[in-house]
Scaffold this active site. Structure first.
Site, PDB file in Angstrom:
ATOM      1  N   CYS A 178       0.813  -1.244   0.000  1.00  0.00           N
ATOM      2  CA  CYS A 178       0.000   0.000   0.000  1.00  0.00           C
ATOM      3  C   CYS A 178       0.835   1.278   0.000  1.00  0.00           C
ATOM      4  O   CYS A 178       0.395   2.305   0.534  1.00  0.00           O
ATOM      5  CB  CYS A 178      -0.947   0.065   1.213  1.00  0.00           C
ATOM      6  SG  CYS A 178      -2.091  -1.290   1.301  1.00  0.00           S
ATOM      7  N   ALA A 179       2.044   1.217  -0.534  1.00  0.00           N
ATOM      8  CA  ALA A 179       2.885   2.424  -0.527  1.00  0.00           C
ATOM      9  C   ALA A 179       3.675   2.476  -1.841  1.00  0.00           C
ATOM     10  O   ALA A 179       4.894   2.311  -1.846  1.00  0.00           O
ATOM     11  CB  ALA A 179       3.817   2.412   0.683  1.00  0.00           C
TER      12      ALA A 179
END
Ligand SMILES: Cc1ncc(COP(=O)(O)O)c(C=O)c1O
Length: 383
Positions: free
Chosen positions: A336-337
């Site tokens: 998620c980054a």
């Protein structure tokens, strides 16, 4: 074997399960919603949990803590509750989507955004952030620890920079709360977003936002607060106005038990245990040909997670082999980054991320390291 504590911690200490069950089975009622004894007892649990969290982060007034569902809820409230069109925000390339996506949404409403790239080790430079500051910079928003590579950011210096620039300092403590000591008043943090379910060892569905007294925060959800019932507008009372609706009382009771567990064991002794295991994994993985470990070279500049890739080996496949062949749970992919992966050079496949917890043992890390060797061998031979 569970090695994904950076996603959510598991197992929880026994007293966390007990506190959840006590709140559900023995108390049952909603806090602040009735004058009868069960509701008063629920209110006491809520108050005690707030006090425990305040004391854990050296917050002198526990009313400055707003309970949320997770770190994402805390980040959204911090951003949407303070920023307006024309404000400028400085953030970094190491942020989680839970910080980036609300910022992108605010950018569509006229908030200006600068994303400062971190170095190849995932650490941001205070000077680079300083150069991005403008006259209308309202906030600097950073994660204390990268969820991708564990890089610890220089938040003390960034806090000083915020003071100089007259900007608010928002810290995403998703990967540091329950690992590193955080003293919000001494560190001059204006807004601290914390998950209850990771390092603090509480149940899922818990989190909190600390808001310093001078920060003018607007509620982003309107609804019942159990008080000021005739007011048409959301009353501005800390913390009730920001906690509209029924609380996750079992979760919050469990969160208090998680914080108490850390206090009893000592934050630094829990952290040292986890860090020793990360170092053990680091040494073992470095010995495997073709393995790269991401983040700062010096492991003392890393916290809570270890991310690696093996040349010629798909990270998702390696994680699946570890799960199916050895019952080992690790996270693989982009965590998620996406910008952090671009910074570290791990797009598009991402990394395999390992995050031991308070109950992980050295024997388990040795088993994990052997399993990685075997899985890499199997994948390379079958390629
Ligand atoms: C750095 C960082 N920020 C925010 C979040 C979101 O946390 P939560 O799942 O509690 O919303 C995470 C979750 O992994 C994270 O690692």
């Amino acid at each position: 074997m569970y090695l994904d504590n950076a996603a959510t911690s598991y197992p929880k200490p026994e007293k966390v399960y007990e506190a959840v069950i006590h709140a559900m089975r023995d108390v049952g009622a909603s806090p602040g919603r009735g004058g009868y004894r069960r509701s008063l007892e629920a209110g006491r649990i809520l108050f005690q949990a707030r006090e425990a969290a305040a004391s854990f982060f050296s917050i002198s007034d526990s009313a400055r803590i707003i309970f949320t569902l997770n770190a994402t809820g805390a980040l959204n409230l911090a951003l949407q509750g303070t920023l307006v069109a024309g404000d400028h925000v400085v953030t970094t390339s190491m942020e989680h989507n839970s910080l980036l996506r609300p910022l992108y949404a605010l950018r569509n409403k006229g908030v200006e955004l600068s994303i400062v790239p971190a170095g190849p080790d995932g650490v941001v430079s205070v000077e680079d952030i300083r150069r991005a500051v403008r006259v209308n910079t309202r906030m600097i928003a950073v994660s204390h620890v990268s969820n991708v590579c564990g890089a610890i950011q220089p938040i003390r210096q960034l806090a000083e920079l915020c003071r100089e620039a007259g900007a608010l300092f928002l810290v995403d403590a998703a990967q540091s709360a329950g690992y590193l000591p955080i003293d919000v008043e001494r560190f001059a943090i204006d807004l601290l977003a914390v998950p209850g379910h990771k390092g603090l060892l509480g149940p899922g569905g818990t989190g909190l936002l600390y808001v310093a007294p001078h920060v003018p925060l607007k509620p982003v959800i309107q609804g019942g607060t159990g008080s000021h019932s005739t007011a048409e507008e959301q009353p501005l009372v800390m913390p009730d106005s920001f906690e509209a609706g029924t609380h996750n009382l079992p979760g919050i009771a469990g969160l208090q038990a998680g914080i108490e567990f850390l206090r009893e064991r000592g934050l630094s002794s829990v952290f040292q245990h986890e860090h020793k295991l990360l170092n053990q994994a680091d040494r073992a993985l470095r010995d495997i040909p073709g393995v790269t470990i991401y983040g700062p070279e010096d492991s003392s500049a890393r916290c809570s997670v270890l991310s690696f890739t093996a040349s010629g080996v798909d990270s998702a496949l390696l994680a699946a082999e570890l799960d199916h062949g050895f019952d080992i749970a690790v996270r693989a992919g982009l965590h998620c980054a996406p910008l952090a992966h671009r910074t570290l050079g791990t797009l598009p496949g991402g990394t395999v991320r390992v995050s031991p917890g308070w109950s992980t043992t050295s024997e388990e890390i040795a088993f994990f390291s052997d399993a990685v060797v075997q899985c890499i061998g199997k994948i390379r031979t079958s390629a």
